[in-house]
Scaffold this active site. Structure first.
Site, PDB file in Angstrom:
ATOM      1  N   ASP A  98       0.857  -1.171   0.000  1.00  0.00           N
ATOM      2  CA  ASP A  98       0.000   0.000   0.000  1.00  0.00           C
ATOM      3  C   ASP A  98       0.900   1.229   0.000  1.00  0.00           C
ATOM      4  OD1 ASP A  98      -2.420   1.581   0.422  1.00  0.00           O
ATOM      5  OD2 ASP A  98      -3.256  -0.242   1.317  1.00  0.00           O
ATOM      6  N   ASP A 206      -3.036   4.660  -2.356  1.00  0.00           N
ATOM      7  CA  ASP A 206      -4.100   5.231  -1.541  1.00  0.00           C
ATOM      8  C   ASP A 206      -4.523   6.624  -2.043  1.00  0.00           C
ATOM      9  OD1 ASP A 206      -5.469   4.717   1.114  1.00  0.00           O
ATOM     10  OD2 ASP A 206      -4.596   6.676   1.557  1.00  0.00           O
ATOM     11  N   GLU A 264      -6.246   3.924  -6.053  1.00  0.00           N
ATOM     12  CA  GLU A 264      -7.543   4.104  -5.400  1.00  0.00           C
ATOM     13  C   GLU A 264      -8.032   5.517  -5.709  1.00  0.00           C
ATOM     14  OE1 GLU A 264      -9.768   4.140  -1.068  1.00  0.00           O
ATOM     15  OE2 GLU A 264      -7.900   5.205  -1.400  1.00  0.00           O
ATOM     16  N   HIS A 336     -11.282  -3.108   3.009  1.00  0.00           N
ATOM     17  CA  HIS A 336     -11.244  -2.737   4.432  1.00  0.00           C
ATOM     18  C   HIS A 336     -12.029  -1.458   4.744  1.00  0.00           C
ATOM     19  CE1 HIS A 336      -8.376  -0.198   2.478  1.00  0.00           C
ATOM     20  NE2 HIS A 336      -8.223   0.516   3.574  1.00  0.00           N
ATOM     21  N   ASP A 337     -12.543  -0.787   3.735  1.00  0.00           N
ATOM     22  CA  ASP A 337     -13.319   0.441   3.942  1.00  0.00           C
ATOM     23  C   ASP A 337     -14.816   0.230   3.708  1.00  0.00           C
ATOM     24  OD1 ASP A 337     -11.003   1.962   4.378  1.00  0.00           O
ATOM     25  OD2 ASP A 337     -10.774   2.401   2.237  1.00  0.00           O
TER      26      ASP A 337
END
Ligand code: GLC
Length: 564
Positions: A98, A206, A264, A336-337
């Site tokens: 990430d 991210d 993302e 995870h969000d």
């Protein structure tokens, strides 16, 4: 053969703090991942994406990084990381990291320097601004502009030391890096090369469509019922976003073929995504778009909007069509969000959970794009039964709850209803490995409670059961590897106005696949052209014991993949 290996690959996301705890502190770690690599090899995934494991005060569970070149002691050491990477490569898989560089932690050495004085050489590495003209710095309303932060409260934090404010689009402990400054960019690229030299195979980036801001930082529109302005026009897909990603590509990835990059990008449009993922432009390989996970959210964030299947198909169909000729899709139901896929889009009751989890997997994995599986999705893990706000740990849930109740006049019950359905902690409860204590995740007290349904939903049972969600996902992954039409075929949506069935074909050369998913607990007949002929075609995969008959009637939550 496809032109890029990742077109026939499947990625598996690990959220390390919730995956497996080997050192008995209640928190997942790298050794825990090493211990479970065979689970992933058996599933057959090609790539592992690790959510952040870098040194971090853990304000946002690691998305706030204070040292980009070390591992947080919670998770292990660089030596254990190297061992993990070897273990991944030995099993023929790849590993991507990430990359969180829209912001750092406020405890990063860069920020410590930046905040130390107005003329520090790193002052300009972050976004510092004086108070709004005519206002006294540090008083309410004196922030440089009216933006709100994603986690509640203003997007600016006043810093006593120099009497100025810094910008943080997320928490106050996540100051935004100033990408306008070429030194910042070079420092990031250098760090990325350092990880690639270590052997990693790419990055998940991210909120990478927020790194370029309109430097005027203009006030945003204040929506009814909201405290703050929405600044997103000034920082989503900002003026230099493409330029920065092209530069990164040249400076980091040139001469390193075979890497995977995925950006993302909340709020990205199809047209923009086409540019971001056009290989001839050299930016990123694919993006995570958000349209389908925002489809059940209205103008009022504290009202749940029931999701219509036609809306979902409209969105995903538009993305399939938009990137058909140029660019490439990422495919995901959850991460995870997001809440758990089966609870959100399927039916997590004991009666329909297994069938609907498999159906959702089928519809996603048979589309054109690279599928992402979030840990536990391959077991059909569900949302958590949160009783009260005290059960949540997520900074987003806690921050938004406080703002909504204290300043926006919402009732706790209204906010909790939405957090139960959509809260990020749903995805972050520990991975359910077995029916042993704490689901085999830890021998200690887990940092977030284990879902009480672990006795009936866990990896040990599912690996032993040929009819499990796990083994079904294994076959879905295998199909992507072995049937070229899955990776490379074109996509045609059928029955766009049907509220119950998700149906499409994939075609490559002489092969055609028909995929249908029933999004209801009732039998539904698929009224498609050629139904009778299709019903006698080769049935590659289905999730119920009984195949649909001649009239192509699918059972409750049934999915089918035919080939001819
Ligand atoms: C991304 C991450 C999310 C994090 C945020 C700030 O959306 O996926 O978990 O809170 O960025 O880094």
């Amino acid at each position: 053969m496809t032109d890029f290996w990742w077109k026939s690959a499947v990625v598996y996301q690990i959220y390390p703090r919730s995956f497996a705890d080997a050192d008995g502190d209640g928190m997942g770690d790298l050794r825990g991942i090493i211990n479970h690599l065979d689970h992933l090899a058996e599933l057959g995934v090609d790539v592992i994406w690790l959510s952040p494991i870098y040194t971090s005060p853990q304000d946002d569970n690691g998305y706030d990084i204070s040292d980009y070149r070390d591992i947080d002691p919670l998770f292990g050491t660089l030596e254990i990381f190297d061992e993990l990477l070897r273990g991944v490569h030995e099993r023929g898989m790849k590993l991507i990291m990430d990359l969180v560089v829209n912001h750092s932690s406020d405890e990063h050495a860069w920020f410590a320097e930046s905040r130390s004085s107005i003329d520090n050489p790193k002052r300009d590495w972050y976004w510092w601004r004086p108070a709004r003209e005519g206002m006294e710095a540090g008083t309410p309303g004196a922030e440089p502009n009216n933006w709100g932060s994603v986690f509640g409260g203003p997007a600016w934090e006043f810093d006593q030391k120099t009497g100025e404010y810094y910008l943080h689009l997320f928490s106050t402990k996540q100051p935004d890096l100033n990408w306008e400054n070429p030194e910042v960019r070079e420092a990031v690229y250098d760090m990325m090369r350092w990880w690639l030299d270590r052997g990693v195979d790419g990055f998940r980036m991210d909120v990478i469509n927020m790194i370029s801001k309109d430097v005027a930082l203009p006030d945003g529109r204040i929506k009814a019922g909201s405290l703050y302005g929405d600044g997103s026009d000034a920082y989503i897909n900002g003026p230099r976003n493409h330029e920065f990603l092209r530069e990164m590509h040249e400076r980091v990835f040139a001469g390193r073929p075979g890497m995977l990059t995925v950006g993302e990008m909340p709020g990205v449009t199809v047209d923009e995504a086409k540019l971001f993922t056009d290989q001839s432009r050299g930016e990123v390989d694919m993006v995570f778009q958000f349209d389908h996970v925002w489809a059940d959210r209205g103008d009022d964030p504290w009202l749940l909007v029931p999701l219509k299947l036609t809306v979902l198909k409209g969105i995903l169909g538009r993305w399939q069509a938009g990137l058909a000729a140029t660019g490439w899709n990422s495919l995901y139901w959850n991460n995870h969000d997001q809440p758990r896929a089966v609870s959100r889009y399927g039916d997590d009751s004991p009666e329909h959970r297994v069938a609907s989890a498999k159906m959702l997997g089928t519809v996603l994995h048979m589309q054109r794009g690279t599928p992402y599986i979030y840990q536990g999705e391959e077991l059909g893990m569900t949302n958590y039964p949160f009783a009260s706000i005290a059960d949540f740990r997520d900074i987003e849930a806690l921050g938004q709850y406080a703002q909504a109740i204290e300043f926006e006049g919402r009732t706790p019950e209204q906010v909790l209803t939405v957090l139960r359905a959509r809260g990020r902690d749903n995805a972050r409860t520990p991975m359910q490995w077995s029916a042993e204590a704490h689901a085999g995740f830890t021998t200690a007290h887990p940092w977030l409670p284990v879902n009480p349904n672990y006795l009936s939903i866990n990896a040990a049972d599912e690996r032993d059961d040929p009819d499990s969600v796990f083994h079904y996902y294994r076959r879905l992954i295998e199909l992507r590897h072995t049937e070229p039409a899955v990776a490379d075929g074109d996509f045609t949506m059928l029955l766009p106005n049907d509220e119950r069935l998700y149906a499409f074909t994939r075609r490559l050369a002489g092969t055609e696949l028909l995929v249908i998913g029933n999004f209801t607990a009732e039998p539904v007949r698929a009224d498609i052209p050629d139904a009778a002929a299709w019903s006698s075609a080769e049935l590659l995969l289905t999730n119920l014991a009984t195949p649909p008959g001649d009239d192509l009637t699918l059972g409750p939550w049934q999915a089918v993949v035919y080939r001819r």
